[in-house]
Design a protein around this motif. Structure first.
Motif, PDB file in Angstrom:
ATOM      1  N   THR A  33       0.852  -1.178   0.000  1.00 28.43           N
ATOM      2  CA  THR A  33       0.000   0.000   0.000  1.00 28.43           C
ATOM      3  C   THR A  33       0.885   1.224   0.000  1.00 28.43           C
ATOM      4  O   THR A  33       1.717   1.393   0.878  1.00 28.43           O
ATOM      5  CB  THR A  33      -0.901   0.010   1.249  1.00 28.43           C
ATOM      6  OG1 THR A  33      -1.676  -1.175   1.264  1.00 28.43           O
ATOM      7  CG2 THR A  33      -1.819   1.218   1.230  1.00 28.43           C
ATOM      8  N   SER A  40     -14.324   3.394   0.037  1.00 23.94           N
ATOM      9  CA  SER A  40     -12.973   3.464   0.618  1.00 23.94           C
ATOM     10  C   SER A  40     -12.981   3.004   2.067  1.00 23.94           C
ATOM     11  O   SER A  40     -12.090   2.277   2.510  1.00 23.94           O
ATOM     12  CB  SER A  40     -12.432   4.892   0.520  1.00 23.94           C
ATOM     13  OG  SER A  40     -12.309   5.302  -0.818  1.00 23.94           O
ATOM     14  N   LEU A  83     -10.927  -0.086   3.715  1.00 26.21           N
ATOM     15  CA  LEU A  83     -10.053   0.172   4.853  1.00 26.21           C
ATOM     16  C   LEU A  83     -10.443  -0.674   6.064  1.00 26.21           C
ATOM     17  O   LEU A  83      -9.580  -1.085   6.843  1.00 26.21           O
ATOM     18  CB  LEU A  83     -10.092   1.650   5.235  1.00 26.21           C
ATOM     19  CG  LEU A  83      -9.255   2.608   4.372  1.00 26.21           C
ATOM     20  CD1 LEU A  83      -9.492   4.045   4.806  1.00 26.21           C
ATOM     21  CD2 LEU A  83      -7.769   2.274   4.467  1.00 26.21           C
ATOM     22  N   LEU A  91      -6.078   5.148  -0.209  1.00 26.76           N
ATOM     23  CA  LEU A  91      -7.448   4.944   0.263  1.00 26.76           C
ATOM     24  C   LEU A  91      -7.814   5.983   1.319  1.00 26.76           C
ATOM     25  O   LEU A  91      -8.942   6.506   1.341  1.00 26.76           O
ATOM     26  CB  LEU A  91      -7.605   3.540   0.839  1.00 26.76           C
ATOM     27  CG  LEU A  91      -7.775   2.404  -0.176  1.00 26.76           C
ATOM     28  CD1 LEU A  91      -7.770   1.059   0.535  1.00 26.76           C
ATOM     29  CD2 LEU A  91      -9.070   2.583  -0.965  1.00 26.76           C
TER      30      LEU A  91
END
Length: 493
Positions: A14, A61, A65, A25
């Motif tokens: 990420t 998002s 997450l 994100l």
């Protein structure tokens, strides 16, 4: 603003924008929340489109997450979005149903919008202050491998327990020059061999420091630049070894950025966990030993206990050097057999570990050099020693122990070799660790050098010293060190 990387629970990389220390994100959540607030102030024709797009992106998002791990820093962002979302959604629904849409006067809507923007702004500020640490890329010519060992000294009882047969055990992590790993090789977890161990150690460090664990929940999410059990670098070269003892309550991984930089430059670093002293030590059988060190409130008693702990740590350093010598000779099985030059070994440490390194060097002539990172010498019987020493210190301020510099100077002058004390402007006690990478940039805690400059200064100064003392590299060591601060040189010749 530049891009670094972290790694999610599922192993995927990420990206992290290190200027804000937020993932893409998280940036989408932030932008979605801002857009929802801003929609109220747009022309009527644009409001429905912006609201639907922002709301959809925000919800998606957040769902992702919640799977890969939602950080506490995003809570105020979500709170701001949650406050404005019902008003925005109701307005869109009423418009779609053909019903009249009321709109509060601007002077009534402005305070609410300001509150939402304030909450949303707290998110990136918190992410910047308490980030997932992004480790600096090592600058040496080698890739870096790492390996964790656990060794028990049959000749020393464990004085922290009442069990008569209990023997002193230490956990040691090695960082070493390695071959370049294949693309896609997973970098080592920070703070532990596994995510669970990293979480255990992170929680223990927070508890030891008196901090709520959530403040540093990004730390066990971090990955480093080394690879567990990577093949040792090609060739027959034997590498000098650098043993490291952490600060009181510290852990073996607390100077990972420094250890990786040294390993990339051709050293093997062996950092110790000291059971019953380090905040948390996870043994190979799964047991966790937490620190039993605590202040008594009596300065004299605390000094006595610190001296006892330093003595045990100095013995730990000597024992690990013996084990590394056995590893090199093949008496302990491992990939570094025949590659360790234990005749070129340095004892190093931070804080209490720095004092232990000085004491170990005096007691064990096998060490060829010693580095003390802002540590008070606790040896009750300081005597001459033959190794060159480097002491890195913070600038002396009103809160600095008045005994510290005189005592340190006294010990450094006992070296029969040339020794150095370098006072680094802008440094604090934790500057000499990984802490600037993840703690809030408060000068009294981590110094004022900045997250990456702190790592650069500590690595550059120690490498200059080690290259001169262990590798006998030519050059002006005093000149190289003085470029980073105020230098005092002690030469008994």
């Amino acid at each position: 603003m530049w891009w670094g990387s972290s790694r999610a629970k599922d192993g995927r990389v990420t990206e992290i924008i290190t200027g804000l220390h937020m993932s893409p994100l998280e940036i989408l959540v932030l932008l979605g929340a801002v857009a929802l607030v801003a929609a109220r102030w747009l022309p009527a024709a644009a409001r429905p489109t912006v609201t639907v797009a922002a709301g959809s992106g925000l919800v998606l998002s957040v769902l992702v997450l919640s799977v890969v791990g939602l950080r506490w820093q995003m809570v105020p962002v979500l709170a701001g979005a949650a406050f404005v979302l019902p008003f925005a959604v109701v307005a869109v629904l009423r418009r779609r149903l053909g019903r009249p849409v009321g709109r509060a006067r601007w002077w009534l809507a402005l305070p609410g919008s300001a509150v939402c923007v304030g909450l949303i702004t707290m998110g990136p500020v918190a992410a910047w202050a308490c980030p997932v640490p992004v480790f600096p890329e090592p600058t040496g010519s080698f890739a870096v491998g790492t390996r964790v060992m656990q060794w028990t000294d049959p000749n020393r009882p464990e004085t922290a327990t009442a069990t008569p047969d209990d023997r002193r055990t230490v956990v040691v992590q090695l960082w070493y020059p390695a071959r370049k790993s294949p693309t896609g090789a997973q970098p080592a977890q920070y703070l532990g061999r596994t995510r669970q161990e990293a979480r255990t150690v992170s929680d223990a460090l927070a508890h030891y420091a008196g901090l709520p664990g959530f403040l540093v929940d990004g730390v066990p999410r971090a990955h480093t630049h080394s690879v567990f059990d990577a093949p040792v670098a090609d060739g027959a070269a034997r590498f000098p070894v650098v043993l490291f003892s952490p600060g009181l309550g510290g852990v073996r991984t607390q100077n990972t950025a420094w250890a990786e930089e040294l390993a990339a430059n051709g050293y093997v670093v062996a950092a110790l966990d000291h059971p019953y002293d380090s905040a948390a030590v996870v043994l190979t059988d799964g047991r966790t030993i937490n620190t039993e060190i605590a202040s008594t409130g009596d300065d004299d008693e605390d000094d006595k206990r610190a001296a006892d702990t330093t003595r045990i740590r100095a013995a730990d350093l000597s024992f690990v050097l013996t084990q590394l010598d056995r590893l090199d000779r093949g008496e302990i099985v491992g990939p570094l057999t025949g590659r360790l030059d234990t005749g070129r070994a340095a004892a190093t440490g931070h804080s209490l570990g720095g004092g232990a390194a000085l004491q170990a060097a005096r007691q064990d002539s096998r060490f060829a050099a010693v580095i003390n990172m802002d540590g008070y010498p606790r040896d009750p019987d300081p005597r001459p020693f033959h190794q060159p020493a480097l002491a890195l210190t913070q600038a002396v301020g009103p809160q600095t122990d008045a005994r510290y510099i005189p005592r340190l100077t006294e010990v450094l002058k006992l070296s029969t070799a040339t020794s150095y004390r370098l006072t680094i402007p802008g440094a604090a006690h934790l500057t000499f660790t990984d802490a600037p990478l993840y703690l809030p940039p408060v000068p009294s805690i981590v110094g004022s050098l900045g997250r990456t400059e702190s790592q650069h200064v500590v690595a550059a100064t120690t490498l200059a010293f080690l290259n001169t003392t262990l590798r006998h590299a030519p050059g002006d060591l005093a000149g190289a060190l003085s470029a980073y601060g105020g230098l005092s040189v002690y030469d008994s010749r």
